[in-house]
Design an enzyme around this catalytic site. Structure first.
Site, PDB file in Angstrom:
ATOM      1  N   CYS A  40       0.825  -1.398  -0.078  1.00 50.63           N
ATOM      2  CA  CYS A  40       0.244   0.033   0.004  1.00 50.63           C
ATOM      3  C   CYS A  40       0.923   1.248  -0.090  1.00 50.63           C
ATOM      4  CB  CYS A  40      -0.902   0.083   1.217  1.00 50.63           C
ATOM      5  SG  CYS A  40      -1.647   1.408   1.620  1.00 50.63           S
ATOM      6  N   CYS A  43       0.481   3.727   2.893  1.00 50.36           N
ATOM      7  CA  CYS A  43       1.036   3.110   4.119  1.00 50.36           C
ATOM      8  C   CYS A  43       2.228   3.379   4.077  1.00 50.36           C
ATOM      9  CB  CYS A  43       0.686   1.599   4.103  1.00 50.36           C
ATOM     10  SG  CYS A  43      -1.038   0.883   4.264  1.00 50.36           S
TER      11      CYS A  43
END
Length: 122
Positions: A40, A43
């Protein structure tokens, strides 16, 4: 603030039980790939912002970095993190304080001012 990690929902809930009675803040991110980096991209951008805020956070409480699984696991409508009645995650990264309604989601987790305020005691 004490730091620990969890992989998967069962492991996260076990950590919550272990630290019951303490302030628990958790960051939910995509699991690391073979290079040790989350699949991600949001993230990956959020983690250093959260780590920086953690350095300034009160000593009270526990921080749990929780991996939600592979991209395919996360994207499944049956993902356990999406279905859990206490979590109901809708996106990663999500930064939340367990047992409260406090949470930051996606791009909010990349904003130092918001993240620093999040870690301040009410």
């Amino acid at each position: 603030m004490q730091q620990t990690a969890a992989d998967g929902l069962d492991n996260f809930l076990a950590k919550v039980k272990e630290y019951e009675g303490k302030r628990i803040i958790a960051l939910f991110c995509g699991s690391p790939d073979e290079n040790g980096e989350s699949w991600c991209s949001d993230c990956v951008k959020a983690e250093p912002v959260v780590e920086s805020a953690l350095k300034k956070a009160s000593e009270d409480g526990v921080f749990i970095l929780c991996a939600v699984g592979t991209r395919a696991t996360w994207k499944s409508p049956n993902c356990e993190f999406r279905k859990d009645p206490k979590l109901r995650l809708t996106a990663v990264p999500t930064l939340l304080e367990w047992g409260t309604t406090k949470r930051l989601v996606e791009g909010e987790c990349q904003k130092p001012d918001l993240v620093n305020m999040f870690f301040e005691e009410d």
